[in-house]
Scaffold this motif. Structure first.
Motif, PDB file in Angstrom:
ATOM      1  N   PRO A   5      10.952   4.559   1.244  1.00 21.07           N
ATOM      2  CA  PRO A   5      11.194   3.114   1.126  1.00 21.07           C
ATOM      3  C   PRO A   5      10.773   2.369   2.394  1.00 21.07           C
ATOM      4  N   PRO A   6      10.451   1.078   2.270  1.00 19.20           N
ATOM      5  CA  PRO A   6      10.007   0.291   3.425  1.00 19.20           C
ATOM      6  C   PRO A   6      11.174  -0.197   4.277  1.00 19.20           C
TER       7      PRO A   6
ATOM      8  N   HIS B 150       0.812  -1.216   0.000  1.00 22.72           N
ATOM      9  CA  HIS B 150       0.000   0.000   0.000  1.00 22.72           C
ATOM     10  C   HIS B 150       0.852   1.276   0.000  1.00 22.72           C
ATOM     11  N   ARG B 151       2.134   1.137   0.245  1.00 17.52           N
ATOM     12  CA  ARG B 151       3.017   2.295   0.332  1.00 17.52           C
ATOM     13  C   ARG B 151       3.468   2.749  -1.059  1.00 17.52           C
ATOM     14  N   THR B 152       3.368   4.053  -1.313  1.00 17.85           N
ATOM     15  CA  THR B 152       3.969   4.643  -2.512  1.00 17.85           C
ATOM     16  C   THR B 152       5.401   5.028  -2.158  1.00 17.85           C
ATOM     17  N   VAL B 153       6.351   4.311  -2.705  1.00 14.40           N
ATOM     18  CA  VAL B 153       7.749   4.545  -2.371  1.00 14.40           C
ATOM     19  C   VAL B 153       8.284   5.791  -3.069  1.00 14.40           C
ATOM     20  N   LEU B 154       7.933   5.959  -4.328  1.00 13.75           N
ATOM     21  CA  LEU B 154       8.512   7.055  -5.120  1.00 13.75           C
ATOM     22  C   LEU B 154       7.623   7.307  -6.325  1.00 13.75           C
ATOM     23  N   LYS B 155       7.462   8.582  -6.653  1.00 11.40           N
ATOM     24  CA  LYS B 155       6.743   8.959  -7.869  1.00 11.40           C
ATOM     25  C   LYS B 155       7.510  10.078  -8.546  1.00 11.40           C
TER      26      LYS B 155
ATOM     27  N   VAL C  19      17.878   3.648  -3.577  1.00 11.13           N
ATOM     28  CA  VAL C  19      16.794   2.875  -2.973  1.00 11.13           C
ATOM     29  C   VAL C  19      16.793   1.489  -3.584  1.00 11.13           C
ATOM     30  N   VAL C  20      16.753   0.482  -2.731  1.00 11.25           N
ATOM     31  CA  VAL C  20      16.704  -0.912  -3.192  1.00 11.25           C
ATOM     32  C   VAL C  20      15.346  -1.493  -2.837  1.00 11.25           C
ATOM     33  N   LEU C  21      14.641  -2.014  -3.837  1.00 14.08           N
ATOM     34  CA  LEU C  21      13.329  -2.622  -3.632  1.00 14.08           C
ATOM     35  C   LEU C  21      13.374  -4.064  -4.120  1.00 14.08           C
TER      36      LEU C  21
END
Length: 279
Positions: free
Chosen positions: A243-244, A189-194, A221-223
């Motif tokens: 980021p999470p 549900h998290r928007t990390v980056l736009k 950022v590593v996803l």
């Protein structure tokens, strides 16, 4: 008005916690009877709880009315403004994600916006936990003689399995989004980056085996989850990112200039973004 409601709610909440704590201690010490605990609940704790819930409802109504929020934006505002409801909302979102996956819903995907999954391979974890739950249920049946406790522990185990499955389902229901104007990277549900597509200066297939979980390294950022990343994105201007990762590992006002991520179909993902870098 809002500050006054918050102050009143805090007073009643403190009264509720004080009353409950006091009665629990007195009952544990054997200084009051069960009937006294019940009277205290009906006379003090229940009315106080009703007042707290009513004031919370008023706060939520004012929040929605004044800011004109709906859907996910309203839930995000509740999480920010009402810490006590944060876990309840997270739990509800997690359960709802299972329903969304079952009906095939993918947030943000439409005729002009492509969705790219990053949840491939994570299904093995809920399956493994399901097997563990079955073994655990058999062990509980053999080792615990009390039927009520066996049923309670079994329900708790199944519910925990459902919640964990919902966490991974949220990733399937919220893919990365590529629209004609922007790129949106998600993590459940998290928007990390736009960022606007015009801000992307480079995108390529590139494996990075160093990380097996989300991370931050400088402005990178590593996803990824349980596997290596397979795409790298470079940005022209830094973009605020969420980021999470634990807050203690995230610099204040963090902004990213590059992203390493895993997507299930890296070729199509890179191809969909290359047009922006070629202009």
């Amino acid at each position: 008005m809002t500050l006054r409601i918050k102050l009143i709610k805090r007073i009643f909440l403190a009264l509720l916690l004080l009353t409950v704590g006091t009665m629990l201690i007195l009952r544990a010490l054997g200084l009051v009877s069960n009937s006294a605990v019940l009277i205290a609940f009906l006379a003090v704790e229940l009315p106080t709880l009703i007042v707290v819930l009513t004031l919370t409802g008023i706060e939520l109504y004012q929040l929605k009315k004044t800011r004109g929020l709906h859907g996910q934006e309203f839930l995000a505002a509740i999480e920010e403004q009402q810490p006590l409801l944060r876990f309840a909302i997270l739990e509800a979102r997690t359960l709802f994600a299972l329903v969304e996956v079952l009906v095939g819903r993918r947030h943000g995907v439409d005729s002009s916006t492509l969705g790219f999954s990053y949840a491939k391979g994570t299904l093995a974890i809920p399956i493994a936990l399901g097997v563990v739950t079955v073994i655990e249920a058999a062990a509980i049946h053999v080792l615990i003689p009390w039927t009520w406790l066996r049923i309670l522990l079994l329900i708790a185990s199944i519910y925990a399995l459902i919640l964990i499955s919902g966490i991974f389902a949220a990733r399937a229901a919220n893919p990365h989004l590529v629209s004609p104007q922007s790129l949106t990277l998600k993590w459940g549900h998290r928007t990390v980056l736009k960022t606007p597509r015009s801000n992307i200066v480079m995108v390529q297939q590139l494996s990075n085996h160093q990380y097996t979980e989300p991370a931050v390294d400088g402005s990178l950022v590593v996803l990824t989850s349980f596997t290596s990343t397979n795409v790298r994105i470079m940005l022209d201007e830094p973009v605020p990112a969420h980021p999470p990762v634990p807050k203690k590992k995230l610099p204040r006002d963090f902004a990213a200039t590059e992203v390493d991520l895993y997507v299930a179909n890296p070729q199509d993902f890179v191809r969909s973004l290359e047009t922006a870098t070629q202009q």
